[in-house]
Design a protein around this motif. Structure first.
Motif: not given
Ligand SMILES: Nc1ncnc2c1ncn2[C@@H]1O[C@H](COP(=O)(O)OP(=O)(O)OP(=O)(O)O)[C@@H](O)[C@H]1O
Ligand SMILES: [Mg+2]
Lengths: 223, 308
Positions: A111-118
């Motif tokens: 999930n791209p949002q998860d990646l950004t958050a991480l």
């Protein structure tokens, strides 16, 4: 999760580890200390089957490492997040791609949002498109940590994850590890950093293992 | 380790490894310019050579067949004898041929036919009757054919003036040479396939060792062998396919542009493909791709076996 039974290991020369019997129980948090060259990295490599024991046995998720096929080893590594001491990136691909590599090779979509958050969490939000060789030592270690946890693994093995980090960043990383531990992950951290260990012990029940005279022993309360 | 054996190169697998949505597997291995060009060039050059070897093999095969069937077709018996014995000997030979196994039919050439045969040399006014010409008997061979040695012995016994001319003395070596050429052509094709496999294996090994750190990282983050192998195999197979297609095309154009000539230069101009023969070289690109697929797969699995 991972168990060592009368484990012995040598690189072809003298015995580096011998007669190690130890179990990393699910949800446990261990530190691994010992002088440089004692075999901490070696011990971690045995735990994720990069090395095979020369004596005794290692069971990973209740399976004898020696009986695993190459595909078994691959599947097993998807459940173990490893922060390598020397990081190990694909230098031709940007940080973001490197961090999602475990997903890629498992043919999973992240999930791209998860990646950004991480990436934001480890403080690399602005460096997602940088290439690994352009990162500082500490940035590399944070990227390595992000890659280690992106698959949400059951076990996290970290080899000197704070070696190049300042105290603030070390604390942040520790907080993340503590968080992961509370989520029920099994964690083993090899480190020289006694302050980090003390800090951790104030937050949760961490146990300290020390490699001494080729044995891995539970350290006393003298920390 | 179920499907990991390089020997299994089912076309299905080949197609899957080529066209599956594995682009990202491709991307994780850095582009390797030099080995890429090497593979492209090798496949192209080898396909080019293979087209000519194929043309040679097919053409000499046609020649061998034609000469062999001409050999098997007919023979002539020439009877020279004093005029008073001539008719008896001809009758004896005809009778003998009728009972020879392997001879389908025989026929005594009449004066008109003999005149026709001699006309080019002596002109139309040749008094055939007045000349002590040998008589000719044409025989057609059955299949299986007659035993030439045995027939000669019997002829010598029954008609001492009869000589069997079965054309073999001069044609057999040619037919044999053509047959040999066909074999050499086929052997060249096998050697070309072998060299292609060897060179692509070398190129693949070079690419694999150059990318050893990458492969190690991929293994560490949980990539299965098949995933890593696919990235390399896809690359090399596509390259070999492209190279071979180019090489084949150029060579086929070369063959098609060979000047046409009639009988005189029959062998050289006959080197081209005929009819469905033109489809055969089109098999070369897919075959090269399969060779590259097998070679790279083999090299990749062997490299991986040395890593944990
Ligand atoms: N691949 C190898 N082949 C041979 N010897 C090795 C190999 N890797 C490590 N060693 C040796 O094994 C010993 C233990 O190495 P290891 O990396 O496990 O130490 P470590 O405890 O992690 O040290 P550090 O704290 O410096 O990271 C060292 O003496 C090292 O030289
Ligand atoms: Mg170490």
């Amino acid at each position: 999760m991972i168990a060592f039974e009368n484990l012995g290991f040598n690189y072809g020369g003298g015995e580096l580890l011998s007669d190690v019997t130890l179990r990393l129980a699910p949800g446990s948090f261990h530190f691994l200390t010992g002088p440089s060259g004692a075999g901490k990295s070696t011990f971690l490599k045995l735990a994720y089957a990069e090395l095979r024991p020369t004596a005794g046995r290692v069971s990973i998720f209740d399976r004898d490492a020696r009986m695993m096929t190459r595909d078994d080893v691959a599947l097993c590594r998807r459940r173990i997040g490893v922060v390598h001491q020397d990081c190990q990136f694909l230098d031709h691909l940007p940080v973001a791609t490197n961090v999602t590599l475990p997903l890629t090779v498992a043919n999973r979509k992240g999930n791209p949002q998860d990646l950004t958050a991480l990436l934001d969490w480890v403080g690399l939000g602005k460096l997602a498109d940088a290439l690994p060789p352009q990162l500082s030592g500490g940035e590399r270690q944070r990227a390595a940590l992000a890659r280690a946890i992106i698959m949400s693994p059951d076990v996290i093995l970290a080899d000197e994850p704070t070696g190049n980090l300042d105290w603030d960043m070390s604390l942040r990383l520790l907080t993340l590890l503590v968080e992961l531990s509370r989520m029920g992950k099994t964690i083993l951290v090899a480190t020289h950093d006694m302050n980090l260990i003390r800090q951790a012990k104030s937050q949760l029940a961490a146990r300290v293992l020390r490699i001494q005279n080729r044995r891995v022993q539970l350290a006393g309360a003298d920390l | 380790m179920k499907p990991n054996h390089p020997a299994l190169l089912a076309p299905v697998q080949l197609a899957r490894s080529l066209f599956a949505r594995d682009r990202q597997a491709d991307r994780v291995v850095p582009p390797s310019g030099f080995t890429a060009q090497l593979t492209l060039f090798t496949a192209g050059a080898m396909a080019f050579l293979a087209v000519f070897a194929l043309a040679l093999s097919l053409a000499s095969g046609r020649l061998a067949d034609r000469w062999a069937s001409a050999l098997a077709g007919t023979a002539t018996i020439r009877i020279s004898a004093p005029p008073e014995q001539l008719d008896t000997q001809v009758a004896a030979v005809v009778a003998l041929l009728a009972t020879t196994p392997g001879v389908a039919s025989s026929r005594v050439l009449d004066t008109a036919e003999q005149r026709a045969l001699l006309e080019p040399w002596f002109g139309p006014d040749l008094p055939v009757d007045a000349l002590p010409l040998p008589r000719l008997i044409e025989l057609t061979e059955a299949s299986p054919g007659y035993d030439g040695q045995g027939l000669r012995l019997r002829l010598a016994a029954e008609a001492p003036g009869a000589v069997l001319d079965d054309h073999t003395r001069w044609r057999r070596p040619m037919a044999q040479a053509a047959e040999r050429l066909r074999l050499l052509g086929a052997l060249s094709l096998i050697l070309i396939a072998g060299s292609t496999a060897a060179m692509i294996t070398l190129a693949a090994n070079a690419a694999l060792s150059a990318n050893l750190p990458v492969i190690r990282v991929l293994r560490l983050v949980g990539a299965k062998d098949a995933y890593i192998v696919r990235a390399f195999v896809r690359r090399f197979t596509l390259r070999a396919l492209t190279g071979a297609a180019i090489g084949t095309l150029i060579a086929m154009i070369g063959v098609a542009l060979l000047p046409q000539a009639d009988d005189a230069g029959a062998f050289l101009t006959g080197l081209g493909f005929q009819g469905f023969g033109w489809l055969l070289p089109l098999l070369l690109p897919p075959l090269t791709a399969m060779v590259a697929f097998a070679a790279t797969r083999y090299a990749a699995f062997r490299t991986l076996k040395g890593l944990t």
